[in-house]
Design an enzyme around this catalytic site. Structure first.
Site, mmCIF file in Angstrom:
data_model
loop_
_atom_site.group_PDB
_atom_site.id
_atom_site.type_symbol
_atom_site.label_atom_id
_atom_site.label_comp_id
_atom_site.label_asym_id
_atom_site.label_seq_id
_atom_site.Cartn_x
_atom_site.Cartn_y
_atom_site.Cartn_z
ATOM 1 N N ARG A 86 0.864 -1.184 0.000
ATOM 2 C CA ARG A 86 0.000 0.000 0.000
ATOM 3 C C ARG A 86 0.899 1.231 0.000
ATOM 4 N NH1 ARG A 86 -1.626 2.860 4.423
ATOM 5 N NH2 ARG A 86 -1.450 1.090 5.827
ATOM 6 N N HIS A 90 -4.020 4.634 4.459
ATOM 7 C CA HIS A 90 -5.144 3.705 4.553
ATOM 8 C C HIS A 90 -6.467 4.452 4.417
ATOM 9 C CE1 HIS A 90 -7.159 0.012 5.853
ATOM 10 N NE2 HIS A 90 -7.916 0.763 6.621
ATOM 11 N N TYR A 99 4.351 5.371 11.037
ATOM 12 C CA TYR A 99 4.661 3.960 11.307
ATOM 13 C C TYR A 99 5.378 3.243 10.163
ATOM 14 C CZ TYR A 99 0.217 3.473 8.753
ATOM 15 O OH TYR A 99 -0.778 3.576 7.831
#
Length: 193
Positions: A86, A90, A99
């Site tokens: 990805r 999100h 992160y």
């Protein structure tokens, strides 16, 4: 997923489950969520699974075609795990820089599936006109889709309650009435909240 896998296996259903494994939940790496590759879950339900490089368009196509043929031939379900990454957030409220390491993201950027298939086609001496025509077609399709979406009528959100159950029950009717009262309290001429 569990119920779908159980049902498909029990009835030897002609279905292909396609999992796009992008390595992340909203902010949690897959390694924290699963100790084994996702494709191994298929064996626990009694059917086959295949793991494929999800950034290789031709490999994904070949694996998916083979799984579809298995289904057509009565050989039951298959799980395809397409391993990709990805690149973006999100959700619109997600900040993946909190992160994820930028070096990891950059390494995956070089594996972009569209760039990979384009390089492959260029190595096959595909004429430049193919790429120009394809870009024009994509731009035209994008413009058409945006215009079609913008011209859709405003949905009546009150109608969402109508298809929840075959037979409405008092609690659902009360929820719909509460929503309609709320919506109507914001009503202005020609628009609804």
């Amino acid at each position: 997923m569990h119920e779908a896998f159980v049902w498909a296996s029990s009835f030897n259903a002609p279905v292909v489950f396609f999992c796009q494994n992008n390595h992340w939940a909203i902010s949690v790496p897959l390694a924290r969520q699963s100790r084994t590759p996702l494709v191994q879950r298929a064996a626990g339900y009694g059917f086959g699974g295949v793991r494929v490089d999800g950034n290789d368009v031709l490999a994904v196509h070949a694996v998916t075609q083979a799984a579809l043929q298995r289904a057509r031939d009565g050989e039951g379900p298959t799980l395809v795990e397409a391993v990709t990454y990805r690149m973006g957030a999100h959700t619109t409220s997600d900040d993946p820089t909190r992160y994820r390491d930028s070096a990891e993201v950059e390494a995956w950027r070089h594996r972009d599936p569209l760039a990979r298939v384009e390089r492959h086609l260029r190595e096959l001496d595909t004429p430049e006109s193919f790429f120009t025509d394809l870009q024009t077609e994509a731009d035209d399709l994008g413009a058409h889709l945006r215009e079609a979406c913008r011209s859709l009528p405003e949905p009546d959100l009150g109608a969402l309650f109508d298809g929840v159950y075959a037979d409405a029950h008092p609690e659902l009717a009360a929820q719909k009435a509460e929503y309609l009262a709320y919506r109507d309290s914001f009503e202005t001429e020609g628009s609804r909240a």
